[in-house]
Design an enzyme around this catalytic site. Structure first.
Site, PDB file in Angstrom:
ATOM      1  CD1 TRP A   1     -14.505 -36.747 -26.438  1.00  0.00           C
ATOM      2  CD2 TRP A   1     -12.681 -36.905 -25.170  1.00  0.00           C
ATOM      3  NE1 TRP A   1     -14.160 -38.074 -26.358  1.00  0.00           N
ATOM      4  CE2 TRP A   1     -13.046 -38.197 -25.592  1.00  0.00           C
ATOM      5  CE3 TRP A   1     -11.532 -36.762 -24.376  1.00  0.00           C
ATOM      6  CZ2 TRP A   1     -12.318 -39.349 -25.234  1.00  0.00           C
ATOM      7  CZ3 TRP A   1     -10.810 -37.905 -24.019  1.00  0.00           C
ATOM      8  CH2 TRP A   1     -11.213 -39.178 -24.443  1.00  0.00           C
TER       9      TRP A   1
ATOM     10  CG  ASP B   1     -13.757 -40.717 -36.579  1.00  0.00           C
ATOM     11  OD1 ASP B   1     -13.289 -39.871 -35.763  1.00  0.00           O
ATOM     12  OD2 ASP B   1     -13.180 -41.789 -36.817  1.00  0.00           O
TER      13      ASP B   1
ATOM     14  CD  GLU C   1     -14.295 -40.882 -28.398  1.00  0.00           C
ATOM     15  OE1 GLU C   1     -13.449 -41.532 -27.763  1.00  0.00           O
ATOM     16  OE2 GLU C   1     -15.239 -40.284 -27.859  1.00  0.00           O
ATOM     17  CD  GLU C   2      -8.244 -41.610 -33.760  1.00  0.00           C
ATOM     18  OE1 GLU C   2      -7.502 -42.143 -32.927  1.00  0.00           O
ATOM     19  OE2 GLU C   2      -8.377 -42.037 -34.925  1.00  0.00           O
TER      20      GLU C   2
ATOM     21  CD  GLU D   1     -10.189 -49.588 -26.810  1.00  0.00           C
ATOM     22  OE1 GLU D   1      -8.960 -49.331 -26.794  1.00  0.00           O
ATOM     23  OE2 GLU D   1     -11.061 -48.725 -26.576  1.00  0.00           O
TER      24      GLU D   1
HETATM   25  C1  NOJ Z   1      -9.358 -41.259 -27.107  1.00  0.00           C
HETATM   26  C2  NOJ Z   1     -10.418 -41.839 -27.992  1.00  0.00           C
HETATM   27  O1  NOJ Z   1     -11.331 -42.517 -27.214  1.00  0.00           O
HETATM   28  C3  NOJ Z   1      -9.803 -42.762 -29.013  1.00  0.00           C
HETATM   29  O2  NOJ Z   1     -10.793 -43.246 -29.886  1.00  0.00           O
HETATM   30  C4  NOJ Z   1      -8.764 -42.028 -29.783  1.00  0.00           C
HETATM   31  O3  NOJ Z   1      -8.146 -42.896 -30.705  1.00  0.00           O
HETATM   32  C5  NOJ Z   1      -7.744 -41.435 -28.848  1.00  0.00           C
HETATM   33  N1  NOJ Z   1      -8.386 -40.587 -27.877  1.00  0.00           N
HETATM   34  C6  NOJ Z   1      -6.669 -40.659 -29.605  1.00  0.00           C
HETATM   35  O4  NOJ Z   1      -7.214 -39.535 -30.223  1.00  0.00           O
HETATM   36  C1  NOJ Z   2     -12.675 -45.244 -27.968  1.00  0.00           C
HETATM   37  C2  NOJ Z   2     -13.453 -45.571 -29.188  1.00  0.00           C
HETATM   38  O1  NOJ Z   2     -12.730 -45.099 -30.305  1.00  0.00           O
HETATM   39  C3  NOJ Z   2     -14.817 -44.937 -29.127  1.00  0.00           C
HETATM   40  O2  NOJ Z   2     -15.559 -45.324 -30.258  1.00  0.00           O
HETATM   41  C4  NOJ Z   2     -15.542 -45.353 -27.880  1.00  0.00           C
HETATM   42  O3  NOJ Z   2     -16.763 -44.662 -27.803  1.00  0.00           O
HETATM   43  C5  NOJ Z   2     -14.722 -45.067 -26.648  1.00  0.00           C
HETATM   44  N1  NOJ Z   2     -13.386 -45.609 -26.779  1.00  0.00           N
HETATM   45  C6  NOJ Z   2     -15.357 -45.673 -25.403  1.00  0.00           C
HETATM   46  O4  NOJ Z   2     -15.451 -47.054 -25.515  1.00  0.00           O
END
Ligand code: NOJ
Ligand code: NOJ
Length: 585
Positions: free
Chosen positions: A146, A202, A205-206, A430
């Site tokens: 992750w 960030d 999560e990227e 979402e």
């Molecule tokens: C899962 C993350 O929750 C999401 O924010 C991200 O865009 C995707 N992975 C792709 O990296």
């Molecule tokens: C993806 C989002 O990018 C992230 O900010 C969030 O924490 C997770 N989904 C779970 O909602």
């Protein structure tokens, strides 16, 4: 069936109304649904929170991101989502709006105390584990790959718990606060004070670099943490938290791009940097007592308003559902224009964050009794009055009335946008499709519902306790040393430019001999921006008067290629900034 159709059926000709009437109708319709939607996703009794996986049962106080179990599987608990959701619930409780929430809030703090102690791939409680972004809903560690760590979580969590603890102190529950809540809060604040200058993924999560949202919420946490510690007599931590809060406030300024008039969301990432990260920062660090102060990017500050326009405009031409909308009217917005996750669509919570920032701004202008238009915010205000010039417009002036009513209408337009693409049952996923507006990705996203509640509260003029943003002074020289790394030395901003031709899918990174360059780690190396391709660049704060060695690396699908030897080197100046101009070797 869309909300507008439903509204038509129940006799409201929404399409024929102004934005504000359509927003009014949606607020009435969606408010109770959003509240139920939040509560349904909190364990153990939330109706949608039950673990669909036989092995996982949802513990008390645990917030499921969404009940969706595939594409995407969101049946996990994220510290960020949880803390933002509970901050909204705690504000409802402490303001007396919903006095039934106390038991649920207590189960939130208890479950967070448990999660803090769960060893996980980011570490143990004392070796970095607090930066772990997500856990299984039975309070065990999530061990797959992750984007970790994500260092906004502990900051957001301590902010939520401090707001509850302050209410408890006001209501004479001191022992519970000092014995039960303070140890939880202190772990998080110590983590922030010790690690804020380390790179982080960030909030999306990227991107692994420094991130504006994370820096800003960390600043808030340490600032209010110092005040809170003083209040309960824990004076030994106050100086350390205050020093690092000052350092964070200093660093926070570096994200502002004065030429383009917006906040660059991340120091890495290789994107435009236009990102809802920055708008979410304004609303989650809003302090009604801080006026339109730009040092903390308050919602009505000239920098935050200029940024808002640039952010919103970046979605006008990329989503089909925004086509044909006037250049000064509301549109659907997403995380960032380059996004491709689940199709890269508008999000309910990002579109609403625009409305919430504007509602917050309207509240403050009303309190101040004037609007100040500066050279920085001029282009934002010109959307509502093309002939306007910089100046101060008192609430008695016609210009003030013109601006505030147009901005209210503009804000309501973002609510109306979500309304148009909310299905008839009021459920909020979402995202909604950039081409058709149909719901996309995780169904019943808890954060979508919480964002709806907070935007609607701001629309009704409600505010909650501030956190000490008023009257702060930005230090003249920034230090990036966390308290855990010893004495705070001065830093200088060094821009690295390297000319490098790349193939599609390949990116250029930087790493080197100091913490700020990730200590020669190819995994954590800093991603450069290709905005001026074939020149790749990044600006990094390095210790002043220090010799530093570095190399660029290229990564393509996991394959790492280092530049040939020898290492590049630079001796940083004592103050100011420096630029390195290199060609890939
Ligand atoms: C899962 C993350 O929750 C999401 O924010 C991200 O865009 C995707 N992975 C792709 O990296
Ligand atoms: C993806 C989002 O990018 C992230 O900010 C969030 O924490 C997770 N989904 C779970 O909602």
């Amino acid at each position: 069936m869309r909300f507008t159709l439903l509204a038509t059926l129940v006799g409201l000709a929404v399409g024929a109304f102004a934005q504000s009437s359509s927003a009014d109708a949606y607020v009435a319709f969606e408010s109770p649904i959003a509240k139920v939607g939040v509560l349904a996703n909190i364990g153990p009794s939330g109706s949608k929170s039950q673990g669909a996986k036989a092995s996982a049962s949802n513990s008390a106080g645990i917030v499921v991101a969404s009940p969706s179990t595939s594409n995407p599987n969101y049946l996990y608990t994220w510290t960020r989502d949880t803390s933002l959701v509970f901050k909204a619930l705690i504000d409802q409780f402490t303001s007396g709006e919903d006095t039934t929430l106390r038991g649920l809030i207590d189960s939130f703090t208890s479950s967070q105390a448990i999660l803090q102690q769960v060893s996980n791939p980011s570490g143990t409680v004392s070796t970095g584990g607090l930066g772990e972004p997500k856990f299984n809903i039975d309070e065990t560690a999530f061990t797959d790959a992750w984007g970790r760590p994500q260092r906004d979580g502990p900051a957001l969590r301590s902010t939520a718990i401090i707001s509850y603890a302050n209410w408890l102190l006001d209501n004479s529950n001191t022992t519970y606060v000092t014995q039960t809540l303070w140890p939880i809060i202190k772990l998080d604040l110590d983590y922030v004070a010790n690690n804020w200058n380390q790179s982080t993924f960030d909030l999306w999560e990227e991107v692994n670099s420094s991130s504006f949202f994370t820096t800003a919420v960390q600043h808030r946490a340490l600032r209010e943490g110092a005040t809170f510690a003083t209040r309960i007599g824990q004076t030994s931590v106050v100086a350390g938290y205050t020093t690092q809060a000052d350092n964070l406030l200093c660093f926070l300024q570096s994200y502002w791009n004065p030429i383009a008039g917006y906040i660059t969301a991340n120091t890495g990432g290789g994107r435009s940097g236009k990102d809802a990260n920055t708008v979410l920062t304004s609303i989650h660090t809003f302090d009604p007592a801080a006026g339109c102060d730009a040092a903390t990017f308050q919602p009505c500050s000239d920098k935050a308003l200029s940024n808002l326009k640039v952010y919103v405009d970046s979605f006008r031409s990329i989503y089909t559902i925004n086509s044909g909308i006037a250049a000064n009217a509301a549109v659907a917005t997403g995380r960032y224009p380059e996004d491709s996750y689940q199709g890269g669509n508008p999000w309910y919570l990002t579109t609403l964050s625009v409305a919430e920032q504007l509602y917050d701004a309207l509240i403050v202008w009303d309190t101040l009794g004037s609007i100040n238009v500066t050279a920085t915010s001029l282009s934002f205000f010109q959307q509502f009055s093309s002939g306007i010039a910089a100046g101060t417009f008192p609430s008695t002036s016609a210009t003030y009335t013109t601006l505030t009513s147009a901005i209210k209408d503009f804000a309501d337009g973002f609510v109306a946008m979500n309304a148009q693409y909310t299905p008839s049952n009021g459920g909020l996923s979402e995202q909604y499709s950039r081409s058709t507006g149909a719901p996309v990705s995780a169904v019943d996203l808890t954060w979508s519902y919480a964002a709806t509640l907070t935007a609607f509260h701001a629309r009704s003029g409600k505010t909650y306790a501030g956190w000490g943003a008023a009257g702060l002074t930005v230090p003249a020289v920034c230090s990036t040393s966390g308290s855990g790394t010893g004495s705070g030395g001065a830093t200088v901003a060094v821009t690295f430019n390297v000319q490098a031709t790349t193939v599609f899918g390949e990116n250029i990174y930087l790493t080197g001999s100091v913490d700020a360059l990730e200590n020669w780690s190819p995994d954590n190396a800093l991603l450069l921006s290709a905005a001026n391709y074939p020149v790749w660049s990044i600006t990094v704060n390095l210790p002043a008067s220090t010799s530093v060695e570095y190399k660029y690396i290229r990564k393509n699908n996991g394959a790492v290629t280092w530049e040939s030897d020898p290492n590049n080197s630079i001796t940083t100046p004592a103050s100011g900034s420096a630029t390195e101009t290199d060609t890939w070797r």
